[in-house]
Enzyme design. Structure first.
Site, PDB file in Angstrom:
ATOM      1  N   GLN A 484      37.000 -33.752 137.891  1.00 38.01           N
ATOM      2  CA  GLN A 484      36.820 -33.458 139.319  1.00 38.01           C
ATOM      3  C   GLN A 484      35.358 -33.219 139.641  1.00 38.01           C
ATOM      4  O   GLN A 484      34.961 -33.285 140.794  1.00 38.01           O
ATOM      5  CB  GLN A 484      37.703 -32.264 139.727  1.00 38.01           C
ATOM      6  CG  GLN A 484      37.115 -30.867 139.505  1.00 38.01           C
ATOM      7  CD  GLN A 484      37.181 -30.371 138.082  1.00 38.01           C
ATOM      8  OE1 GLN A 484      36.963 -31.117 137.139  1.00 38.01           O
ATOM      9  NE2 GLN A 484      37.456 -29.096 137.895  1.00 38.01           N
ATOM     10  N   SER A 524      42.960 -26.963 143.182  1.00 39.90           N
ATOM     11  CA  SER A 524      41.736 -27.448 143.843  1.00 39.90           C
ATOM     12  C   SER A 524      40.851 -26.291 144.278  1.00 39.90           C
ATOM     13  O   SER A 524      40.249 -26.303 145.335  1.00 39.90           O
ATOM     14  CB  SER A 524      42.102 -28.336 145.049  1.00 39.90           C
ATOM     15  OG  SER A 524      42.901 -29.400 144.632  1.00 39.90           O
ATOM     16  N   ARG A 525      40.784 -25.272 143.400  1.00 33.93           N
ATOM     17  CA  ARG A 525      40.110 -24.046 143.780  1.00 33.93           C
ATOM     18  C   ARG A 525      38.642 -23.994 143.421  1.00 33.93           C
ATOM     19  O   ARG A 525      37.903 -23.167 143.940  1.00 33.93           O
ATOM     20  CB  ARG A 525      40.779 -22.856 143.101  1.00 33.93           C
ATOM     21  CG  ARG A 525      40.471 -22.748 141.592  1.00 33.93           C
ATOM     22  CD  ARG A 525      41.168 -21.567 140.952  1.00 33.93           C
ATOM     23  NE  ARG A 525      42.599 -21.678 141.106  1.00 33.93           N
ATOM     24  CZ  ARG A 525      43.408 -20.643 141.340  1.00 33.93           C
ATOM     25  NH1 ARG A 525      42.910 -19.432 141.463  1.00 33.93           N
ATOM     26  NH2 ARG A 525      44.697 -20.820 141.442  1.00 33.93           N
ATOM     27  N   LYS A 717      36.367 -26.862 151.618  1.00 31.31           N
ATOM     28  CA  LYS A 717      37.722 -26.528 151.169  1.00 31.31           C
ATOM     29  C   LYS A 717      37.967 -27.274 149.853  1.00 31.31           C
ATOM     30  O   LYS A 717      37.266 -28.234 149.552  1.00 31.31           O
ATOM     31  CB  LYS A 717      38.760 -27.030 152.183  1.00 31.31           C
ATOM     32  CG  LYS A 717      38.607 -26.455 153.575  1.00 31.31           C
ATOM     33  CD  LYS A 717      39.566 -27.118 154.564  1.00 31.31           C
ATOM     34  CE  LYS A 717      39.254 -26.634 155.969  1.00 31.31           C
ATOM     35  NZ  LYS A 717      40.047 -27.326 156.999  1.00 31.31           N
ATOM     36  N   GLY A 718      38.984 -26.879 149.129  1.00 32.79           N
ATOM     37  CA  GLY A 718      39.402 -27.659 147.978  1.00 32.79           C
ATOM     38  C   GLY A 718      40.010 -28.952 148.468  1.00 32.79           C
ATOM     39  O   GLY A 718      40.523 -29.028 149.587  1.00 32.79           O
ATOM     40  N   GLU A 721      43.802 -32.810 145.648  1.00 32.02           N
ATOM     41  CA  GLU A 721      45.205 -33.211 145.573  1.00 32.02           C
ATOM     42  C   GLU A 721      45.706 -33.874 146.856  1.00 32.02           C
ATOM     43  O   GLU A 721      46.679 -34.613 146.853  1.00 32.02           O
ATOM     44  CB  GLU A 721      46.067 -31.977 145.267  1.00 32.02           C
ATOM     45  CG  GLU A 721      45.698 -31.352 143.941  1.00 32.02           C
ATOM     46  CD  GLU A 721      46.280 -29.954 143.763  1.00 32.02           C
ATOM     47  OE1 GLU A 721      47.408 -29.861 143.275  1.00 32.02           O
ATOM     48  OE2 GLU A 721      45.602 -28.968 144.129  1.00 32.02           O
TER      49      GLU A 721
END
Ligand code: FES
Ligand code: FES
Lengths: 771, 203
Positions: A484, A524-525, A717-718, A721
Site C-alpha cells: 500500500q 486502511s488506517r 482518509k484511508g 479498500e
C-alpha cells in the site's frame, strides 16, 4: 483521534514538497532489483526446514500419531506432535482463544495440521512428513450454511470453549443485531417493497507471496519472523503463549509480498516458536500456495435484503438478514461479520433499519480478514437490491442513489460518525465519466453501485522521528508496508514537515525491538492513524527546533512558527536545517520527536468504537455480454473514491485500480469449490483463477474526490479498500442492463450467465398458461 | 479406520550431479539433486533469492527467468536440464551503471506495489522487449499474461513496459518523467561544511 472530525491536522498547503505528488516509492529500488527480502529470503545460519503434516479430510478423528519412521529418515531432527506441546493444548485467536497450536484429537478443516517435521533439508522434511504414521477416521463434516445450521449438525467448536454462551450448542458463533426507527410502521407505510437473496462464495486472498514463518531462539527469548500485518499483536500472542515478557519476544516482519487481510493474525507462528525452542535452532516454514489456500479465505455469505420506498424513491426502511459461513476456528471472522453488517444499510439516510447477522462455524478453512472486511458480501446484496428497486420504481439507478445518499454531516447511523464526505460528488463524477444516459451499442449495458466501509473503530500508533545532524531524517514506525506504500507516505510527511528531500528520509519498520508500538495495519488506517503519529512526532521535532531558534536568535518562542520545513522568525525565514546545524553546535547529535495518535474505544458502541472515517466509492461500468457463451467483457470501469486528500497520487491510483481489478476477480471468476466431504477441489493456481493482464477492462479509469475532509494528515482518509466494494453489484447491474437477466449469485462466470440467458429465452418462449 | 501415511518406497538416493551453467554472465557450478528445479538451485544453492516462488506449477510467473534467450518458469525446469545454459535472473537485469530502462520505468510509474511479482514481471518484460522491441499494448498484455500480480498494478506495469520500450527506441528524445526522483530542496548530498564537526571527541 486527536484533532479529528473536519479539522485536518497539518498544513493545507500542498507546497513545493512531496505531499500529493507521485515521488518514487520508498523501497522501490529494492523491489525492481530483486533485493527486497521477504520472509522466505531471509538468510539464516543453519536453519531447519519445516513441513506440516495433515490428513486428507475436512474433519478427522485422530487416534494416534507415530513419528518413529519419520525420525529414522536421514536429516529429520524433530517431529512435533500434540504430545510434545503443553497440556492443555495452548490456544490462541484474536476474538476467541480457540485455535490450537496443533489439532488435538480432531482436525476441523481440510489442511488443519496434526504434526510438523523439521529437517536439515526441505526434501528431508517432506519425506519425514510423509512418514509420520497417523491413524485417523473421517468424521461427519459441515461445509455449507444449511448443513451447519441443521438441528442435527455436528458441532464444530467444543462447547467448553464458550460455556456461558446459550449459542454454544449450535454452530452459530455469534448473532449481531443492529437497527433504529420503527420498521413495522415503515413496512406498513411503504409504497414499494423490493427483496431478494444474494450469495457470495468463498474466495481466497491469493497473495503472490505464500505465507512464511521463521522462529529462532534469541538469547533468553525468542525471535519470530512473519510477514504479518500486526507485528505488535503477534508479539502479544507469542509472549502470552510462551509465558515470556514482551521484551523477550522480538517480531521481525519483512514487508509482506501482498497481504490483503490474510496476514493479519497469527497462524503457524506459535507452532514455529515451540519448534525453535525445542530444536534450539532456527526453523523456517514456507507454505506452498496450496497450503496458503488452506490457511486463509473470505467468508461466504447468504444475505436477504428487503427495502421499502416511498413513492418519490426515498428509502422508508431496510431489513438485512445475513448468514456468513466462517471456518473452523474463529480467527477475526466474526468481527468481519459484525463490522460488515453494521453498515449494511449503506450510505443512505434511512429512517428505519433492522439488521441481523450471524457467523456460522463450519469444517472449512478459517475465514479471516480480506480487503473489504465483511462488507463486499453485504454490498453485493444491498446494491443489487438498489438496482432492482430502481427498475421497480421506474427511477434511474444513479438518481435513486442521489436521492437517498446521506449528505455530509448527517448522522445516518445513529450514534456513529456522521457522513464525512460529499458522497454525491463521487456518484456524479462516476456517472459523468462513464457517459451515463448516453446511447450504447446493442448488447452493451451500464451499471452503477456505491460502497461504504467503516474505517478503524479504535487505533493507537506511536512513531519516532529523528532529525539527524545533517538534516536527514529517520522515521520509526511499527506499520507493515505490504504494497500500500505506507513507507512512502510517512517519508513524504517527514520530508514535508522537516524540510528534507525525500531521498534523505529513511523509514524503519519491521522489528519490534526497534520501532515503537503500532496497534495494527488494517482497515486502511495507516495513512490516517500512523500518519498522524508521524506528523505528531515531526511536530515534536519542530517544537524543539523552535526552542533552538528562540535561543539562537534571542526571540521569544511564541514569536516563532515552525512548519513545512521552515522556521518563521519575526523578521525572516530560515530552513529548519540551518537552525538545526547551528543549534546542535560542535557536538552535533540529533533532535528526536515522539508522536502518538489514538482513536479511543467507545464501550457503548456496538462495534466498540465509532468510525474514524468512512471509505466511500462509486463504481460505474460498461459491459458487453456474449449471448452465445455468456462471456462478459468489461469495456469501461470507472472507479471514484472519496479519499479526503490523496497524499501520493500514483499510490492512490495503484490502490484504487488494484482493488477494482481484485473486485473483478470475485465478480467474474473466483470461487473455492468444495467436494461433498468438504475438501477444497480447486486448490492452487491451476484451478483457481485470478485476473491476469488478459482479464483487464478495456479501459479502467480512476478518479478521486478530494475535499480535505478526512481526519488524517492534510485531510486524508484511508482508501485502500473502497474501490473493491461495489464492483460486483455494478457489473451485475450492467449485465442486467445489457441482457435483462438478474443474477444473484457470484461469480458471474460465463456458465452462470449463459444459463441465465437460456432461462430468460425459455421463459420468453413458454406459452402463457391460462388462469 | 484409515491410515494417513503414504508409504512410498524410497530407494537409495541418486547421487548429486554436478551442474555447470552461466548465470547473469558468470559461470556457476553446483551439485544438485536430480529432481531439483532451476528455481531451487538459483534460490538455495546459488543464493539468488530475487527470483520468487509461489505456485510451483508454472501458473504465476513469479519465478520467471530467461533461459537461453527465452523466458521460462524456473519452477518447471529441472536444474540438470539447464546444464550449459545461459540464465538471466532479476539480479542480472541492472546495467553496471544503475537501473536498466525497464527497472527505471517500473519505478517511475509506481508499478511495484508489494513487489513480490515484480522480478518475474521485469524478466518477462525484458524477454518480451528482446523479441518485440516496440510492442503494442496488446502485445504487452499477451507477453505478461503468465505473470500474476495480486496487487493488480497491471495498468502501471503495462504503462511502464511501453514507456521502457519507448525509452529504448528513442533514448535521446525521452526525458525522465516529471515524477522521477529529482531531489527538491537542499542539494543531493550532505554539505560537509554544514555538518557538525565529527572529529570532536565525546567528553
Ligand atoms: S512459481 Fe513458477 S510459475 Fe509460479
Ligand atoms: S506488486 Fe504485489 S503481486 Fe504484483
Amino acid at each position: 483521534m486527536r484533532g479529528q472530525a473536519g479539522a485536518a491536522p497539518g498544513s493545507d498547503d500542498r507546497g513545493d514538497r512531496e505531499i500529493g505528488g507521485s515521488p518514487n516509492r520508498v523501497g522501490g529500488i529494492d523491489r525492481v532489483t530483486g533485493r527486497q527480502v521477504y520472509v522466505a529470503d531471509v538468510p539464516l545460519d543453519d536453519p531447519l526446514h519445516v513441513k506440516l503434516v495433515t490428513v486428507d479430510a475436512a474433519r478427522a478423528g485422530i487416534r494416534s500419531i507415530d513419528p518413529s519412521a519419520a525420525l529414522r529418515e536421514p536429516g529429520v531432527r524433530l517431529v512435533m506432535t500434540p504430545q510434545d506441546l503443553p497440556r492443555p493444548m495452548p490456544r490462541f485467536g484474536p476474538q476467541f482463544r480457540d485455535r490450537p497450536v496443533l489439532a488435538v484429537g480432531e482436525t476441523k478443516f481440510d489442511g488443519d495440521p496434526v504434526a510438523a517435521v523439521a529437517a536439515e533439508t526441505l526434501d528431508a522434511a517432506e519425506e519425514g512428513a510423509r512418514r509420520v504414521r497417523i491413524e485417523w477416521e473421517a468424521l461427519p463434516a459441515v461445509s455449507t450454511l444449511d448443513a451447519a445450521l441443521a438441528p442435527t449438525a455436528p458441532l464444530v467448536q467444543d462447547q467448553a470453549l464458550r460455556p456461558d454462551d446459550p449459542l454454544s450448542g449450535t454452530n452459530v458463533l455469534r448473532e449481531h443485531r443492529y437497527g433504529w426507527g420503527d420498521v413495522e410502521a415503515a413496512i406498513a407505510g411503504a409504497a414499494v417493497i423490493v427483496e431478494g437473496t444474494y450469495e457470495f462464495p468463498m474466495v481466497t486472498q491469493f497473495a503472490i507471496e505464500p505465507h512464511a514463518y521463521i522462529a529462532a531462539p534469541d538469547g533468553d527469548g525468542i525471535a519470530v519472523w512473519s510477514a504479518t500485518q500486526h507485528p505488535n499483536w503477534l508479539q502479544r500472542v507469542i509472549a502470552s503463549i510462551l509465558g515470556l515478557p514482551l521484551a523477550k519476544v522480538r517480531i521481525l516482519s519483512p514487508d509482506p509480498g501482498g497481504a490483503f487481510g490474510g496476514k493479519q493474525h497469527a497462524k503457524y507462528e506459535p507452532l514455529l516458536a515451540y519448534m525453535a525452542l525445542r530444536a534450539g535452532r532456527p526453523v523456517r516454514l514456507v507454505l506452498s500456495l496450496e497450503e496458503t489456500f488452506q490457511a486463509v479465505r473470505r467468508g461466504a455469505s447468504r444475505v436477504h435484503v428487503r427495502s421499502g420506498f416511498r413513492e418519490d424513491g426515498r428509502l422508508a426502511f431496510r431489513e438485512v438478514d445475513a448468514d456468513y459461513l466462517i471456518g473452523a476456528y474463529a480467527d477475526i471472522a466474526d468481527r468481519t461479520v459484525a463490522k460488515g453488517s453494521y453498515t449494511s444499510a449503506g450510505p443512505y439516510a434511512i429512517p428505519a433499519v433492522r439488521i441481523r447477522a450471524r457467523s456460522v462455524l463450519s469444517h472449512t478453512v478459517p475465514s479471516t480478514a480480506f480487503r473489504g472486511f465483511g462488507n463486499p458480501q453485504q454490498i453485493w446484496a444491498v446494491e443489487s437490491n438498489m438496482d432492482e428497486s430502481a427498475r421497480v420504481l421506474g427511477i434511474d439507478p444513479v438518481e435513486l442513489r442521489l436521492r437517498n445518499l446521506a449528505p455530509r454531516g448527517e448522522t445516518f447511523i445513529p450514534g456513529d460518525t456522521p457522513a464525512d464526505g460529499i458522497w454525491a460528488e463521487a456518484v456524479q463524477r462516476a456517472a459523468r465519466r462513464i457517459g451515463w444516459g448516453t446511447p450504447l451499442p446493442a448488447g452493451r449495458g451500464r451499471g452503477v453501485a456505491v460502497g461504504l466501509k467503516s474505517g478503524p473503530t479504535t487505533g493507537l500508533s506511536h512513531a519516532t522521528v529523528r532529525l539527524l545532524a545533517d538534516g536527514s531524517v529517520v522515521v520509526y514506525s511499527g506499520t507493515s508496508d505490504m504494497g500500500q506504500g505506507a513507507r512512502t507516505i510517512f517519508a513524504q510527511i517527514a520530508a514535508h514537515e522537516l524540510g528534507a528531500p525525500l531521498e534523505w528520509v529513511t523509514v524503519v519498520m519491521g522489528d519490534t525491538a526497534v520501532v515503537p508500538y503500532d496497534q495494527q495495519t488494517s482497515a486502511s488506517r495507516s495513512s490516517v492513524i500512523m500518519g498522524n503519529a508521524v506528523l505528531a512526532a515531526c511536530r515534536d521535532v519542530q517544537a524543539k527546533i523552535r526552542a533552538m531558534a528562540a535561543t539562537l536568535e534571542d526571540v521569544p518562542a511564541e514569536a516563532i512558527a515552525v512548519d513545512a520545513g521552515r522556521v518563521r522568525l519575526p523578521d525572516r525565514e530560515l530552513p529548519i536545517r540551518e537552525v538545526l546545524v547551528r543549534g546542535l553546535g560542535r557536538l552535533g547529535g540529533e533532535v528526536t520527536g515522539l508522536g502518538e495518535a489514538r482513536k479511543d474505544a467507545d464501550p457503548q458502541h456496538p462495534l466498540g468504537g465509532t468510525a474514524a472515517f468512512y471509505e466511500f466509492n462509486c463504481t460505474a461500468v460498461e459491459v458487453g455480454v456474449d449471448e452465445a457463451t455468456g462471456d462478459i467483457t468489461v469495456y469501461r470501469h470507472v472507479t471514484v473514491s472519496d479519499v479526503g486528500r490523496a497524499l501520493n497520487a500514483a499510490q492512490v491510483r495503484g490502490q484504487d485500480e488494484g482493488a477494482a481489478i481484485m473486485g473483478l476477480g470475485h465478480t467474474l471468476m473466483e470461487r473455492l469449490l468444495l467436494d461433498a466431504d468438504g475438501r477444497i477441489r480447486n486448490l492452487g493456481a491451476i484451478d483457481y483463477k485470478i485476473p491476469t493482464t488478459l482479464d483487464l477492462p478495456v479501459l479502467i479509469e480512476s478518479e478521486v474526490v478530494e475535499n480535505g475532509d478526512g481526519p488524517g494528515p492534510y485531510g486524508a482518509k484511508g482508501m485502500s479498500e473502497g474501490a473493491l466494494l461495489p464492483v460486483a453489484p455494478a457489473i451485475a447491474a450492467a449485465v442486467r442492463d445489457a441482457t435483462g437477466v438478474v443474477i444473484r449469485d457470484l461469480p458471474l462466470s460465463p456458465e452462470r450467465v449463459w444459463r441465465a440467458l437460456r432461462e430468460r429465452d425459455a421463459a420468453a418462449e413458454a406459452p402463457t398458461l391460462p388462469g | 479406520m484409515t491410515s494417513g501415511t503414504a508409504h512410498t518406497s524410497v530407494g537409495a538416493e541418486p547421487p548429486d550431479s554436478p551442474l555447470e551453467l552461466t548465470v547473469n554472465g558468470r559461470p556457476r557450478r553446483a551439485l544438485v539433486r536430480s529432481h531439483h528445479t532451476l528455481l531451487e538451485v538459483l534460490r538455495t544453492d546459488l543464493g539468488l533469492t530475487g527470483t520468487k516462488e509461489c505456485c510451483l506449477v508454472g501458473e504465476c510467473g513469479a519465478c520467471t527467468v530467461i533461459l537461453d534467450g527465452r523466458s521460462v518458469d524456473a519452477c518447471l525446469v529441472l536444474a540438470l536440464e539447464a546444464a550449459g545454459s545461459d540464465v538471466v535472473t532479476i539480479e542480472g537485469l541492472a546495467a553496471a551503471d544503475g537501473l536498466d530502462a525497464l527497472q527505471q520505468a517500473f519505478l517511475d510509474h509506481g508499478a511495484a506495489q508489494c513487489g513480490f511479482c515484480i522480478p518475474g514481471q521485469l524478466v518477462a518484460a525484458r524477454a518480451l522487449l528482446q523479441a518485440i522491441p516496440e510492442p503494442s499494448r496488446a502485445e504487452v498484455e499477451d507477453g505478461l499474461a503468465g505473470n500474476l500480480c495480486r496487487c493488480a498494478g497491471y495498468e502501471q506495469i503495462i504503462e511502464a513496459v511501453l514507456d521502457a520500450a519507448e525509452r529504448q527506441a528513442r533514448p535521446a528524445a525521452v526525458h525522465a518523467p516529471e515524477r522521477a526522483s529529482a531531489p527538491k530542496g537542499p542539494p543531493a548530498g550532505p554539505d560537509p561544511a554544514s555538518v557538525p564537526d565529527a572529529r570532536v571527541a565525546p567528553q
